[in-house]
Design an enzyme around this catalytic site. Structure first.
Site, PDB file in Angstrom:
ATOM      1  CB  SER A  65      -0.942   0.003   1.207  1.00  0.00           C
ATOM      2  OG  SER A  65      -0.207  -0.162   2.403  1.00  0.00           O
ATOM      3  CG  ASP A  68      -2.068   5.317   8.174  1.00  0.00           C
ATOM      4  OD1 ASP A  68      -0.908   4.925   8.362  1.00  0.00           O
ATOM      5  OD2 ASP A  68      -2.626   5.278   7.057  1.00  0.00           O
ATOM      6  CG  HIS A 117      -0.466   4.056   4.512  1.00  0.00           C
ATOM      7  ND1 HIS A 117      -1.050   3.275   5.489  1.00  0.00           N
ATOM      8  CD2 HIS A 117      -0.156   3.227   3.496  1.00  0.00           C
ATOM      9  CE1 HIS A 117      -1.082   2.012   5.095  1.00  0.00           C
ATOM     10  NE2 HIS A 117      -0.550   1.958   3.873  1.00  0.00           N
TER      11      HIS A 117
END
Length: 594
Positions: free
Chosen positions: A317, A560, A563
C-alpha cells in the site's frame, strides 16, 4: 681650328642653354595650366552646392563628359564621401553590415534622382536590395568586381529588420576574432566618413546599432549552446550525487497540485478532505547536499518522457501511495483531465489486485499491481481439509508475467514483513512442499528477495525496461504500534536533529546485498532516511472523515503513522523518480552520440 673655336664659342653655348631652359619652362607652364584646369573642372563638377547641387554640378559634369561611351552614361553621380567609400572598397565588412552616418547625397540611376537618408548600410559585395536596378551592373560591368551595394532603408525599424533578415551573424563561426575585426572595420569606416561618433545623433538611432544587434544575435546563438551546457552540467551533477542525502526545506510554492483537486486520492490518504487543520506538511521540498534537483517536477516534460510507454508499480500500500501521487501530479498538467481515467472504470482502489490509469492523449498507462511480498501468497491444504496460509518464498507471484514487459517497473516490499505472522516466522514460510516450522524473518526476507531477483534477471529485458526498487518508508508510531495504541497526531513539523532518527533497517541492508548480485541493473530509490525526518506527514487521526464523535474515538484509537497524506511526502518520491528518468534518458542519448 677656327671652326672648332666657333662651335664652342661662349656665345653659342649661352644661346643653346637659353633655348633649352625656355623649352623646359614652356612645358612646365603647360602642365601647370592643364592640371589647374582639371582641378577647377573637377571642383565645379563635384562641388556639393546645398542650394542647388543638381543644377550647378550635375549639368556641368554631363556637358564636360558628354563624349564618354554609352556604358558609362547612366552610372550614378556620387559625392566626395561616397566616392571615397567606393575607392576604399577594402573596408567593406566581410561578415556584418555597418551603419554609418553620411550627409544627404544625390545620385542618378538611368536618369532618375534619389535621395539618401542619414543612415546608409554598407553590405558585402553582393546586390541584395530588391529595389536596386539590375541593369546598372550590366551597363557598368567594369565596376562589378569592386562594387559596394548601398541600401536605403526608410526607417530605423527597416534598418533592424533588413539587418536581421540578411543574417547579421554567421551562426557557425562566432568568435572573439570576428568581434575584433568588426571593431577594426568600424574604426576604418569612421575614418572614411569623417563622422565618427556623430553617426547616431539623429532619429534616435542607438550608437553603433550594428554592434548592438550583433551582440543580441550572439546571445541568441550562444543561448542554445548555453542551455545545452547547463543541461549537461545538471545531468553530470545528478549522476555523481547521492540524491537521498540531504534535508527538507520549506518552500511556499509547494505542493505540486492543489489540495482537494485530485478526486482519485484514497480516503485513507486524503488528509485535506478529512479536515486536517494544518497545511505546513505540504510545503516542504527535498534538497540534496551535493546537487540540485530539477526545479519542481515538470509534469509536461514527464508526460512526454512517458509517451507511448507503460509504467507499473508493484508492491504494498506504500507503493499505492506513490502511484496515486504520480497520477495526481501528471493529471494536473494535461489539457483535458477527462482523458485520464481508470481503464476498467474503477473508482475505488483498495479492493482489486490491479489498477490501470490511461493517459489517452499521451498513449501511456500508469498501473499498480498489489503484491505486498513480491513472492506468492499460498494456501496449503491440511489433511483434515482446512486451509493453512503460507508464503512461498521460493516462488514469484503468479501475475508477474503480466508486467514483465513494462517499460518502467517500480517494486517495493517491507511493511508486511513487520506484521506478527511474518516477524515470528512460525509455520508460515514455505519452500516446495516444505513449510518451515520456524524461520528467522531476515532469512526469509533474503530468500524471498533472491527469488524476486532471479525472476527479474530471467524475465525482464534490461534493453527495453527500466527497473527501480523503492526502499523502506519509515513509520513514526509513538507509544505503541499501529494495532497497540501508537500515535503521531501531535506532530506538525519534521525532525531537525539527526540524533532522533532511527537506525537504518536491517531489511534494507539485505536488499542492498541482493541488488549487488543481480545481472539486471536496478535503480535503488533509497527513501528510508529522508522519510524518517517526516514524522509530521502521516494521516494519523485524519485517515477518515471526522463525521461523528464515535468516528473520532475510533480514529484516535487506531492512527495511521505508516502511510502519507496526499499532497505530501510521496510527491517527493516521484520527483526523485523523475530525476532518475532524466539521467537515464541523458545517458542513453550520450551512448548514441558518436
Amino acid at each position: 681650328m677656327a671652326d672648332t673655336a666657333k662651335l664652342y664659342s661662349p656665345r653659342n653655348e649661352l644661346k643653346s642653354l637659353f633655348y633649352f631652359s625656355r623649352t623646359k619652362k614652356s612645358v612646365f607652364l603647360t602642365y601647370v595650366f592643364t592640371f589647374s584646369f582639371i582641378l577647377f573642372t573637377l571642383f565645379l563638377a563635384f562641388n556639393p552646392n546645398p542650394a542647388n547641387s543638381y543644377s550647378s554640378s550635375t549639368i556641368w559634369f554631363k556637358n564636360i563628359f558628354n563624349g564618354l561611351t554609352s556604358s558609362y552614361q547612366n552610372v550614378s553621380t556620387f559625392s566626395a564621401n561616397t566616392s571615397q567609400i567606393l575607392v576604399h572598397n577594402s573596408t567593406v565588412l566581410e561578415q556584418e553590415p555597418l551603419i554609418v552616418k553620411t550627409q544627404n547625397l544625390n545620385f542618378e540611376l538611368d536618369g532618375k534622382v534619389g535621395n539618401f537618408t542619414q543612415n546608409v548600410t554598407i553590405e558585402p559585395s553582393e546586390v541584395k536590395n530588391g529595389t536596386q536596378n539590375e541593369g546598372l551592373l550590366h551597363k557598368a560591368g567594369i565596376f562589378k568586381p569592386n562594387i559596394t551595394t548601398i541600401e536605403v532603408p526608410q526607417s530605423e525599424e527597416e534598418v533592424k529588420n533588413q539587418t536581421l533578415k540578411k543574417g547579421l551573424v554567421d551562426r557557425a563561426a562566432i568568435s572573439e576574432q570576428s568581434s575584433g575585426e568588426l571593431n577594426k572595420n568600424v574604426s576604418s569606416a569612421e575614418e572614411l566618413t569623417g563622422h565618427g561618433d556623430e553617426r547616431t545623433e539623429e532619429k534616435g538611432v542607438v550608437t553603433n546599432l550594428s554592434t548592438s544587434l550583433l551582440e543580441k544575435e550572439r546571445k541568441e546563438v550562444l543561448s542554445g549552446d548555453s542551455e545545452k551546457s547547463k543541461t549537461d552540467k545538471m545531468m553530470e551533477e545528478l549522476m555523481n550525487c547521492d540524491l537521498f542525502d540531504g534535508e527538507w526545506v520549506k518552500d511556499d510554492s509547494y505542493p505540486l497540485y492543489k489540495p482537494g483537486s485530485c478526486s482519485l486520492i484514497d480516503e485513507q490518504f486524503n488528509c485535506f478532505r478529512n479536515s486536517r487543520p494544518d497545511q505546513e506538511y505540504q510545503q516542504y521540498k527535498w534538497k540534496p547536499k551535493g546537487c540540485t534537483l530539477p526545479s519542481r517536477l515538470d509534469g509536461r516534460n514527464m508526460l512526454e518522457l512517458l509517451r507511448g510507454k507503460r509504467l507499473v508499480f508493484v508492491g504494498d500500500s506504500l507503493n499505492r501511495n506513490m502511484w496515486e501521487s504520480l497520477i495526481c501530479i501528471l493529471k494536473n498538467f494535461v489539457k483535458d483531465p477527462s482523458k485520464v481515467y481508470e481503464a476498467s472504470g474503477k473508482r475505488q482502489f483498495r479492493s482489486d489486485p490491479h489498477f490501470s490509469f490511461v493517459f489517452k492523449d499521451y498513449d501511456f498507462t500508469v498501473e499498480f499491481f498489489v503484491s505486498p511480498f513480491l513472492v506468492q501468497e499460498w494456501q496449503l491444504r491440511e489433511k483434515n481439509g482446512s486451509a493453512h496460509e503460507t508464503l512461498r518464498i521460493d516462488r514469484m507471484w503468479i501475475p508477474a508475467v503480466r508486467y514483465k514487459t513494462a517499460d518502467i517497473i517500480i517494486f517495493n516490499t517491507g511493511h508486511w514483513w513487520t506484521h506478527p505472522k511474518t516477524s515470528q516466522g512460525k509455520d508460515y514460510y514455505q519452500e516446495g512442499t516444505r513449510v518451515h516450522r520456524e524461520l528467522n524473518v531476515m532469512e526469509a526476507f533474503r530468500k524471498a528477495l533472491t527469488t524476486w531477483s532471479r525472476w527479474v534477471d530471467a524475465n525482464v529485458n534490461p534493453d527495453k525496461s527500466l527497473v527501480f526498487f523503492r526502499g523502506y518508508s519509515a513509520s513514526h508510531f509513538s507509544g505503541g504500534q499501529w494495532n497497540s495504541g501508537g500515535q503521531c497526531d501531535n506532530e506538525s513539523e519534521p525532525i531537525k536533529n539527526d540524533q532522533y532518527l532511527t537506525e537504518y533497517p536491517p531489511m534494507m541492508k539485505v536488499l542492498e546485498q541482493v541488488l549487488q548480485k543481480m545481472k539486471t541493473p536496478v535503480s535503488y530509490l533509497n527513501i528510508t532516511r529522508l522519510t524518517d525526518y517526516r514524522k509530521d506527514g502521516h494521516p494519523s487521526v485524519y485517515r477518515k472523515q471526522q463525521m461523528s464523535s464515535k468516528n473520532n474515538r475510533q480514529n484516535l484509537a487506531i492512527q495511521d503513522c505508516s502511510h502519507w497524506c496526499l499532497p505530501g511526502v510521496p510527491d517527493l518520491w516521484n520527483e526523485l523518480l523523475y530525476a532518475e528518468l532524466l539521467v537515464k534518458q541523458y545517458q542513453k542519448q550520450q551512448r548514441k552520440t558518436p
